[in-house]
Design a protein around this motif. Structure first.
Motif, PDB file in Angstrom:
ATOM      1  N   ILE A 154      41.584  15.100  56.090  1.00 50.48           N
ATOM      2  CA  ILE A 154      41.830  14.908  54.660  1.00 50.48           C
ATOM      3  C   ILE A 154      43.289  15.232  54.334  1.00 50.48           C
ATOM      4  O   ILE A 154      43.957  14.493  53.587  1.00 50.48           O
ATOM      5  CB  ILE A 154      40.867  15.779  53.835  1.00 50.48           C
ATOM      6  N   LEU A 155      43.802  16.320  54.899  1.00 47.18           N
ATOM      7  CA  LEU A 155      45.194  16.691  54.652  1.00 47.18           C
ATOM      8  C   LEU A 155      46.161  15.654  55.211  1.00 47.18           C
ATOM      9  O   LEU A 155      47.183  15.343  54.584  1.00 47.18           O
ATOM     10  CB  LEU A 155      45.480  18.070  55.260  1.00 47.18           C
ATOM     11  N   ARG A 156      45.868  15.101  56.385  1.00 45.55           N
ATOM     12  CA  ARG A 156      46.764  14.084  56.956  1.00 45.55           C
ATOM     13  C   ARG A 156      46.832  12.844  56.074  1.00 45.55           C
ATOM     14  O   ARG A 156      47.825  12.124  56.075  1.00 45.55           O
ATOM     15  CB  ARG A 156      46.320  13.715  58.372  1.00 45.55           C
ATOM     16  N   SER A 157      45.742  12.584  55.324  1.00 45.49           N
ATOM     17  CA  SER A 157      45.762  11.411  54.441  1.00 45.49           C
ATOM     18  C   SER A 157      46.731  11.595  53.278  1.00 45.49           C
ATOM     19  O   SER A 157      47.091  10.621  52.614  1.00 45.49           O
ATOM     20  CB  SER A 157      44.349  11.121  53.908  1.00 45.49           C
ATOM     21  N   ILE A 158      47.156  12.832  53.025  1.00 47.06           N
ATOM     22  CA  ILE A 158      48.202  13.072  52.032  1.00 47.06           C
ATOM     23  C   ILE A 158      49.479  13.538  52.734  1.00 47.06           C
ATOM     24  O   ILE A 158      50.305  14.247  52.158  1.00 47.06           O
ATOM     25  CB  ILE A 158      47.760  14.087  50.953  1.00 47.06           C
ATOM     26  N   ASN A 159      49.599  13.145  54.001  1.00 43.33           N
ATOM     27  CA  ASN A 159      50.817  13.360  54.780  1.00 43.33           C
ATOM     28  C   ASN A 159      51.143  14.834  55.011  1.00 43.33           C
ATOM     29  O   ASN A 159      52.315  15.232  55.031  1.00 43.33           O
ATOM     30  CB  ASN A 159      52.008  12.650  54.119  1.00 43.33           C
ATOM     31  N   VAL A 160      50.099  15.627  55.188  1.00 48.32           N
ATOM     32  CA  VAL A 160      50.268  17.056  55.477  1.00 48.32           C
ATOM     33  C   VAL A 160      49.593  17.364  56.807  1.00 48.32           C
ATOM     34  O   VAL A 160      48.392  17.135  56.959  1.00 48.32           O
ATOM     35  CB  VAL A 160      49.669  17.935  54.365  1.00 48.32           C
ATOM     36  N   SER A 161      50.354  17.881  57.756  1.00 43.85           N
ATOM     37  CA  SER A 161      49.801  18.258  59.060  1.00 43.85           C
ATOM     38  C   SER A 161      50.009  19.752  59.270  1.00 43.85           C
ATOM     39  O   SER A 161      51.130  20.257  59.095  1.00 43.85           O
ATOM     40  CB  SER A 161      50.486  17.479  60.189  1.00 43.85           C
ATOM     41  N   VAL A 162      48.933  20.438  59.635  1.00 44.46           N
ATOM     42  CA  VAL A 162      49.008  21.884  59.845  1.00 44.46           C
ATOM     43  C   VAL A 162      48.257  22.253  61.117  1.00 44.46           C
ATOM     44  O   VAL A 162      47.414  21.497  61.601  1.00 44.46           O
ATOM     45  CB  VAL A 162      48.404  22.661  58.656  1.00 44.46           C
ATOM     46  N   SER A 163      48.554  23.426  61.635  1.00 40.91           N
ATOM     47  CA  SER A 163      47.850  23.916  62.819  1.00 40.91           C
ATOM     48  C   SER A 163      46.473  24.414  62.420  1.00 40.91           C
ATOM     49  O   SER A 163      46.179  24.640  61.244  1.00 40.91           O
ATOM     50  CB  SER A 163      48.649  25.039  63.482  1.00 40.91           C
ATOM     51  N   GLY A 164      45.623  24.610  63.412  1.00 43.85           N
ATOM     52  CA  GLY A 164      44.232  24.966  63.161  1.00 43.85           C
ATOM     53  C   GLY A 164      44.031  26.201  62.304  1.00 43.85           C
ATOM     54  O   GLY A 164      43.215  26.205  61.383  1.00 43.85           O
ATOM     55  N   ASP A 165      44.791  27.272  62.573  1.00 44.06           N
ATOM     56  CA  ASP A 165      44.571  28.507  61.840  1.00 44.06           C
ATOM     57  C   ASP A 165      45.125  28.471  60.421  1.00 44.06           C
ATOM     58  O   ASP A 165      44.843  29.347  59.605  1.00 44.06           O
ATOM     59  CB  ASP A 165      45.160  29.703  62.598  1.00 44.06           C
ATOM     60  N   GLU A 166      45.901  27.437  60.091  1.00 37.74           N
ATOM     61  CA  GLU A 166      46.450  27.289  58.738  1.00 37.74           C
ATOM     62  C   GLU A 166      45.652  26.303  57.891  1.00 37.74           C
ATOM     63  O   GLU A 166      45.884  26.192  56.691  1.00 37.74           O
ATOM     64  CB  GLU A 166      47.899  26.793  58.797  1.00 37.74           C
TER      65      GLU A 166
END
Length: 226
Positions: free
Chosen positions: A47-59
């Motif tokens: 869902i976050l990648r669909s708004i161009n946000v990529s984060v690591s698992g713990d974040e």
């Protein structure tokens, strides 16, 4: 008991089978909560990648809670209905007529995120697509698959493919047109389009159908909030 007898062998084998089954069941049960947490985090990341946000698992969970301001279900008439948007099984949403909507705030602007689900060459494909405030212009997308061919259909997960959708529109003169997936070098008349995957025609066609079918159920919601 005679250890060389057939009876002993059968009893021994049966006991071992039962013990292994119990051990596997215990292991599965003890890992269930961990597996569910990982599945939920993977969904949040998509869902976050669909708004161009990529984060690591713990974040992931913290960033999701920070950016996703609302989540709810709508029916294909555009009406808001009861239910938990996050827990919806995308493969069942067409039958149950429950379509998740997630609203994010990015740089002070609202982004509307819709769920997509379809079929590729070897199995299910799914994803999320976000729209700007006009509920028409694509802000970002993210696609996933279960078993598409590496180097071919599986390329739908790459940024090179998903980034093409930014700025495309699904309505033309207030008529729903979706976004076409075409062979590289080709065009689509009367609607916005992106290049499909070279050598991945069936998967590309699956994405095309997924977009049209999934977004078609959100049309009334998007129109009433435009």
């Amino acid at each position: 008991m005679n250890r060389d007898s057939n009876v002993y062998t059968i009893i021994y084998a049966s006991v071992m089978v039962v013990l292994v089954a119990v051990l596997l069941a215990f292991t599965s049960e003890s890992l269930r909560d961990f597996q569910k947490k990982n599945e939920a985090n993977d969904k949040r990341q998509q869902i976050l990648r669909s708004i161009n946000v990529s984060v690591s698992g713990d974040e992931t969970e913290a960033k999701y809670n920070e950016l996703i301001k609302d989540a709810f279900l709508v029916n294909d008439k555009g009406q808001r209905i009861d239910g938990d948007a996050f827990s919806v099984d995308a493969s069942k949403m067409f039958v149950e007529k429950t379509f998740p909507v997630f609203i994010a705030t990015v740089d002070g602007q609202s982004k509307y995120i819709m769920t997509m689900y379809g079929t590729g060459l070897w199995g299910p494909i799914w994803g999320y697509i976000s729209f700007n405030d006009d509920k028409n212009t694509v802000y970002g997308t993210d696609f996933s698959h279960q078993g598409e061919t590496p180097g071919l259909g599986a390329e739908i997960v790459t940024h090179a493919f998903s980034s093409q959708f930014a700025g495309k529109e699904i309505f033309k003169n207030n008529d729903f047109k979706s976004i076409a997936i075409v062979k590289p070098g080709k065009a689509a008349q009367g609607q916005d389009y992106v290049d499909g995957i070279s050598g991945g025609t069936i998967t590309s066609n699956g994405v095309d159908r997924m977009l049209k079918n999934s977004l078609g159920h959100y049309v009334e919601f998007l129109k009433t909030t435009k």
